[in-house]
Design a protein around this motif. Structure first.
Motif, PDB file in Angstrom:
ATOM      1  N   GLU A  38       0.807  -1.221   0.000  1.00 22.24           N
ATOM      2  CA  GLU A  38       0.000   0.000   0.000  1.00 22.24           C
ATOM      3  C   GLU A  38       0.843   1.276   0.000  1.00 22.24           C
ATOM      4  OE1 GLU A  38      -2.922  -0.177   3.101  1.00 22.24           O
ATOM      5  OE2 GLU A  38      -3.698  -2.092   2.379  1.00 22.24           O
ATOM      6  N   GLU A  39       2.033   1.200   0.565  1.00 23.29           N
ATOM      7  CA  GLU A  39       2.877   2.391   0.634  1.00 23.29           C
ATOM      8  C   GLU A  39       3.645   2.636  -0.660  1.00 23.29           C
ATOM      9  OE1 GLU A  39       5.353   2.331   4.113  1.00 23.29           O
ATOM     10  OE2 GLU A  39       3.665   1.789   5.402  1.00 23.29           O
ATOM     11  N   THR A  40       4.178   1.580  -1.258  1.00 23.44           N
ATOM     12  CA  THR A  40       5.034   1.746  -2.437  1.00 23.44           C
ATOM     13  C   THR A  40       4.331   1.429  -3.748  1.00 23.44           C
ATOM     14  OG1 THR A  40       5.846  -0.538  -2.421  1.00 23.44           O
ATOM     15  CG2 THR A  40       7.042   1.076  -1.048  1.00 23.44           C
ATOM     16  N   GLY A  41       3.224   0.687  -3.690  1.00 21.16           N
ATOM     17  CA  GLY A  41       2.534   0.267  -4.909  1.00 21.16           C
ATOM     18  C   GLY A  41       3.194  -0.938  -5.552  1.00 21.16           C
ATOM     19  N   GLU A  42       4.275  -1.419  -4.948  1.00 21.86           N
ATOM     20  CA  GLU A  42       4.987  -2.578  -5.489  1.00 21.86           C
ATOM     21  C   GLU A  42       4.116  -3.824  -5.379  1.00 21.86           C
ATOM     22  OE1 GLU A  42       9.449  -4.302  -5.119  1.00 21.86           O
ATOM     23  OE2 GLU A  42       8.461  -3.819  -3.239  1.00 21.86           O
ATOM     24  N   VAL A  43       4.107  -4.626  -6.448  1.00 21.90           N
ATOM     25  CA  VAL A  43       3.329  -5.861  -6.477  1.00 21.90           C
ATOM     26  C   VAL A  43       4.240  -7.007  -6.073  1.00 21.90           C
ATOM     27  CG1 VAL A  43       2.027  -7.450  -7.934  1.00 21.90           C
ATOM     28  CG2 VAL A  43       1.750  -4.981  -8.211  1.00 21.90           C
ATOM     29  N   ILE A  44       3.773  -7.789  -5.108  1.00 22.81           N
ATOM     30  CA  ILE A  44       4.539  -8.918  -4.592  1.00 22.81           C
ATOM     31  C   ILE A  44       3.917 -10.209  -5.131  1.00 22.81           C
ATOM     32  CG2 ILE A  44       5.306 -10.131  -2.514  1.00 22.81           C
ATOM     33  CD1 ILE A  44       4.774  -7.382  -1.040  1.00 22.81           C
ATOM     34  N   TRP A  86       1.711  -5.827 -13.506  1.00 22.92           N
ATOM     35  CA  TRP A  86       2.143  -7.069 -12.863  1.00 22.92           C
ATOM     36  C   TRP A  86       2.128  -8.263 -13.813  1.00 22.92           C
ATOM     37  CZ3 TRP A  86      -1.671 -10.568 -13.404  1.00 22.92           C
ATOM     38  CH2 TRP A  86      -2.975 -10.094 -13.526  1.00 22.92           C
ATOM     39  N   MET A  87       1.544  -8.077 -15.002  1.00 25.86           N
ATOM     40  CA  MET A  87       1.525  -9.193 -15.950  1.00 25.86           C
ATOM     41  C   MET A  87       2.957  -9.616 -16.248  1.00 25.86           C
ATOM     42  SD  MET A  87      -1.509 -10.182 -16.767  1.00 25.86           S
ATOM     43  CE  MET A  87      -1.265 -11.083 -18.266  1.00 25.86           C
ATOM     44  N   PRO A  88       3.197 -10.914 -16.331  1.00 27.80           N
ATOM     45  CA  PRO A  88       4.559 -11.387 -16.593  1.00 27.80           C
ATOM     46  C   PRO A  88       5.086 -10.844 -17.923  1.00 27.80           C
ATOM     47  CG  PRO A  88       3.017 -13.229 -16.330  1.00 27.80           C
ATOM     48  CD  PRO A  88       2.222 -11.982 -16.223  1.00 27.80           C
ATOM     49  N   LYS A  89       6.364 -10.560 -17.947  1.00 23.31           N
ATOM     50  CA  LYS A  89       7.000 -10.047 -19.166  1.00 23.31           C
ATOM     51  C   LYS A  89       6.917 -11.063 -20.312  1.00 23.31           C
ATOM     52  CE  LYS A  89      10.302  -6.927 -16.888  1.00 23.31           C
ATOM     53  NZ  LYS A  89       9.486  -6.631 -15.777  1.00 23.31           N
ATOM     54  N   SER A  90       6.800 -12.333 -19.963  1.00 23.65           N
ATOM     55  CA  SER A  90       6.722 -13.388 -20.976  1.00 23.65           C
ATOM     56  C   SER A  90       5.319 -13.542 -21.562  1.00 23.65           C
ATOM     57  CB  SER A  90       7.164 -14.722 -20.367  1.00 23.65           C
ATOM     58  OG  SER A  90       6.362 -15.029 -19.234  1.00 23.65           O
ATOM     59  N   CYS A  91       4.316 -12.923 -20.956  1.00 26.43           N
ATOM     60  CA  CYS A  91       2.923 -13.072 -21.375  1.00 26.43           C
ATOM     61  C   CYS A  91       2.717 -12.586 -22.801  1.00 26.43           C
ATOM     62  CB  CYS A  91       2.029 -12.288 -20.421  1.00 26.43           C
ATOM     63  SG  CYS A  91       0.305 -12.261 -20.922  1.00 26.43           S
TER      64      CYS A  91
END
Length: 154
Positions: A38-44, A86-91
């Motif tokens: 929530e603080e950084t917006g980073e997707v885990i 967040w979609m994988p780069k390989s998608c």
């Protein structure tokens, strides 16, 4: 001289529903539980899959009715790919949106639906079900940062 395949002749918006759906390579990466800081917006990303995901075939077990069972399941469309960082780069959806071609291991290129698994792109045999967790927050114990890097040949 053979015609270019549909994904080279059409924009994502011009594809039929069948063409759009055929772009899914069956890797299962988009069916994994993710958390957003929530603080950084980073997707885990995690190695925990949705309760509807069939880990043996790397597909949704009830794709047509998934929204009824998993209301927050995100339907991929040509109009929301850019927002789904967040979609994988390989998608395939992401690759085509970014102006790249499908990878050599993609089933539409190889002609073999198992090629995504042999290439090590899919999560087959690498995940656990969210149903096995006492609390969904426990999925953070299965964080998988390696899933956000490019997987397979470019």
């Amino acid at each position: 001289m053979p015609r270019d395949p549909f994904w080279r002749r059409k924009t994502l918006e011009q594809m039929t529903v069948a063409e759009w759906e055929s772009l899914c390579d069956g890797c299962g990466l988009c069916c994994l539980v993710r958390f957003e800081d929530e603080e950084t917006g980073e997707v885990i990303p995690t190695r925990v899959h949705c309760k509807l995901f069939d880990p043996d075939v790397c597909r949704c077990s009830d794709y047509a009715n998934r929204k009824a069972h998993v209301p927050d399941c995100i339907k991929l469309t040509p109009h929301n790919i850019e927002a789904l960082e967040w979609m994988p780069k390989s998608c395939a959806y992401r690759r085509l949106h970014e102006g790249r071609d499908l990878a050599d291991w993609h089933p539409l290129i190889s002609g073999d639906p198992e090629s995504v698994h042999r290439a090590g792109i899919s999560v087959r045999g690498q995940t656990i079900s969210e149903a096995a967790l006492a609390d969904l927050e426990d999925a953070l114990d299965f964080a998988a940062w390696d899933l956000v890097i490019e997987r397979g040949d470019d």
